[in-house]
Motif scaffolding. Sequence first.
Motif, PDB file in Angstrom:
ATOM      1  N   PRO A 313      39.338 -24.805  49.182  1.00 28.26           N
ATOM      2  CA  PRO A 313      38.091 -25.580  49.107  1.00 28.26           C
ATOM      3  C   PRO A 313      38.353 -27.071  48.928  1.00 28.26           C
ATOM      4  O   PRO A 313      37.741 -27.900  49.623  1.00 28.26           O
ATOM      5  N   ALA A 314      39.277 -27.389  48.050  1.00 31.49           N
ATOM      6  CA  ALA A 314      39.550 -28.807  47.820  1.00 31.49           C
ATOM      7  C   ALA A 314      40.274 -29.419  49.006  1.00 31.49           C
ATOM      8  O   ALA A 314      40.081 -30.583  49.343  1.00 31.49           O
ATOM      9  N   ALA A 315      41.116 -28.610  49.666  1.00 33.88           N
ATOM     10  CA  ALA A 315      41.953 -29.164  50.719  1.00 33.88           C
ATOM     11  C   ALA A 315      41.161 -29.541  51.954  1.00 33.88           C
ATOM     12  O   ALA A 315      41.384 -30.582  52.552  1.00 33.88           O
ATOM     13  N   PHE A 316      40.205 -28.687  52.367  1.00 35.70           N
ATOM     14  CA  PHE A 316      39.507 -29.099  53.586  1.00 35.70           C
ATOM     15  C   PHE A 316      37.993 -28.971  53.548  1.00 35.70           C
ATOM     16  O   PHE A 316      37.315 -29.640  54.300  1.00 35.70           O
ATOM     17  N   LEU A 317      37.443 -28.152  52.630  1.00 36.41           N
ATOM     18  CA  LEU A 317      35.992 -28.050  52.631  1.00 36.41           C
ATOM     19  C   LEU A 317      35.335 -29.309  52.072  1.00 36.41           C
ATOM     20  O   LEU A 317      34.321 -29.785  52.583  1.00 36.41           O
ATOM     21  N   GLU A 318      35.941 -29.877  51.051  1.00 39.68           N
ATOM     22  CA  GLU A 318      35.404 -31.122  50.485  1.00 39.68           C
ATOM     23  C   GLU A 318      35.350 -32.196  51.552  1.00 39.68           C
ATOM     24  O   GLU A 318      34.370 -32.932  51.686  1.00 39.68           O
ATOM     25  N   GLY A 319      36.451 -32.269  52.315  1.00 44.20           N
ATOM     26  CA  GLY A 319      36.538 -33.279  53.356  1.00 44.20           C
ATOM     27  C   GLY A 319      35.451 -33.134  54.402  1.00 44.20           C
ATOM     28  O   GLY A 319      35.018 -34.111  55.017  1.00 44.20           O
ATOM     29  N   LEU A 320      34.999 -31.901  54.610  1.00 43.45           N
ATOM     30  CA  LEU A 320      33.952 -31.669  55.606  1.00 43.45           C
ATOM     31  C   LEU A 320      32.575 -31.964  55.042  1.00 43.45           C
ATOM     32  O   LEU A 320      31.570 -31.841  55.743  1.00 43.45           O
ATOM     33  N   GLY A 321      32.513 -32.306  53.791  1.00 44.54           N
ATOM     34  CA  GLY A 321      31.228 -32.637  53.190  1.00 44.54           C
ATOM     35  C   GLY A 321      30.432 -31.425  52.760  1.00 44.54           C
ATOM     36  O   GLY A 321      29.216 -31.489  52.590  1.00 44.54           O
ATOM     37  N   VAL A 322      31.110 -30.279  52.580  1.00 44.41           N
ATOM     38  CA  VAL A 322      30.398 -29.098  52.090  1.00 44.41           C
ATOM     39  C   VAL A 322      29.994 -29.357  50.648  1.00 44.41           C
ATOM     40  O   VAL A 322      30.797 -29.840  49.849  1.00 44.41           O
ATOM     41  N   THR A 323      28.729 -29.050  50.319  1.00 43.84           N
ATOM     42  CA  THR A 323      28.257 -29.442  49.003  1.00 43.84           C
ATOM     43  C   THR A 323      28.823 -28.594  47.885  1.00 43.84           C
ATOM     44  O   THR A 323      29.152 -29.103  46.822  1.00 43.84           O
ATOM     45  N   ALA A 324      28.914 -27.273  48.108  1.00 43.48           N
ATOM     46  CA  ALA A 324      29.440 -26.439  47.016  1.00 43.48           C
ATOM     47  C   ALA A 324      30.649 -25.663  47.517  1.00 43.48           C
ATOM     48  O   ALA A 324      30.578 -24.459  47.743  1.00 43.48           O
ATOM     49  N   PRO A 325      31.768 -26.352  47.687  1.00 36.15           N
ATOM     50  CA  PRO A 325      32.910 -25.709  48.348  1.00 36.15           C
ATOM     51  C   PRO A 325      33.446 -24.501  47.611  1.00 36.15           C
ATOM     52  O   PRO A 325      33.923 -23.566  48.232  1.00 36.15           O
TER      53      PRO A 325
END
Lengths: 358, 236
Positions: A313-325
């Motif tokens: 989640p931290a590695a790529f979901l945050e980068g995609l702007g997902v609100t609750a990774p």
Amino acid sequence: MPQAGFLQDWLRRATAVDWFLLALRIVVLAVVGTGFVAGLLHPRYGREEWFSFLAFGLTIGAIYALIALGYTMVYGILRMVNFAHGDVFMFGAYAACFSLIACNRAGILNAYPVISFTIAVIVCIAVSAGIAILGERIAYRPFRRGRSLAPLISTLGLSFVLEYSARGMFGAQNKSFPTMPGIDGIVAFAGFSVPRVQLVVVAAAVLTMIVLTLIVMRTRIGTAMRAVAEDKDAATLMGINVDRVIVFTFALGGALAGIAGLLYGLVFKQISFFMGFFLGVKGFGAAVLGGIGNIPGAMLGGYALGLVESLGPAAFLEGLGVTAPYQLRDAIAYTMLVMVLIFRPRGLLGERLSTARA
Amino acid sequence: MSALAADDLHVAYGNIRALRGVSLSVAEGTICAVVGANGAGKTTTLNAICGLRTLTQGRITLDGRDVTTIPPHDLVPLGLVQVPEGRRVFSRLTVRENLSMGAFRRRSPRGELAEDLDRVLGLFPRLRERMTQLAGTLSGGEQQMLAMGRALMSKPRTLLMDEPSMGLAPRFVDQVFETIVAINKLGVTILLVEQNAYMALEIAQMAYVLQSGEIVLAGPGPELIDSEAVRTAYLG
């Protein structure tokens, strides 16, 4: 090897499913890649956070690995999945919980934490191994002759029996796990800090896996396990009682699940009658990921699944702007599982089935 | 007294009657051969004796004791062991581990086991160099030696051998038959099932010809080689 020839061949033979799978790979890789790059461009976490993700990944991975080992050992010998294994884990957690509570009542939990911990380990191993042996007896052995799916259904049934007996006996609400003295708090070194319980869990899991490896690779019964996994009839002809080896395998897998239950309780502080299902599916996924039937594979698969879940989640979901990774960690875990199976159907360390069954 | 006797064995696979009243007797200390074409029931006979196949009828005696209902793994401590068809070594175990599985049921002191291991390796010197190698990496001939060595580690009094020469290069075939005679000289009774009828009959004091699940001919091996019935029925 003419690359162009291979490409032409592929283009000629490719079906709609092949195209779909190709597209799926590209899309997933693109999503992961973009997210990863975007995350790098706008770093949100410092070294310490990354370290704590890593530590948590190793902790939960260790628990997955211990559960996965039970699936993989039973599969290695019987070529069948024991769907009740997750509930063996759950009973281990309850057994550990009640023995720690009893220690607390007797007043030795705080005075002698090591003794209490040892008691909890012994009790959860005994309970889980016992339930695993019972499960083999009632849900497996009657159906072993003949190739049918009956054991799948019967272990699924056993899983429900175990879950709802736990619910009946221990209640439907979450049960809070006793706090062990001495494993709370934070250990800090070299600028990093990590909860002490995570260190305990990782160390205990590594120790357990070393003991398991020694049992499987160095003892008479362990060698017999590997022999039976490879060829039951030949093992019988050597005088090995295959039934007894199978019972031992179930007991060993159950013991590992019991320890996993104890460690889970220490980390998450609460347990429930239903947790065997989720952790069972994760453990099974880890076993498949590593190559089901392969013991080092189950260990690797468990850690891989834990790390991906924790770091993903931290590695790529945050980068995609997902609100609750972090709500999506299971989605990441299973997407990775599917991807591994598409790219490498036998799992990370699995052998090709043809050679495995030769 | 015969070391091993099978009396009127019947085995069926579904509706197919694989054995229809096979009786044979192996005298102690001898080599007995069962020859016959593919599908005649040779392997089924051995597996029935070992308890791997369920008998619909019949009786098996080992050293005068009725062992018909004894489970297959408990026959090994009684001195009956089989070297199965196709060798069936544990390919993912080392040579040493394979040999130790042969001695699985023995409760002998370590020193005695080590001596036996030495004796077996004396019969199969090539295995000595390969003790730590995985059995799956051995050649076919070496695997056959390992399968025989593994069986010998159980200290059998009666050894059943299923097609020991199958799929081996000719020079290994000779070696295998020499080894069988050598094992027999150590006092082990041998029941040998072979497609390689000439070689098996040559070394067999007693032999049986099996055809469609029935014994059609019995007699001393060398005599059967010349018999008209063997030529027409099997050797062609």
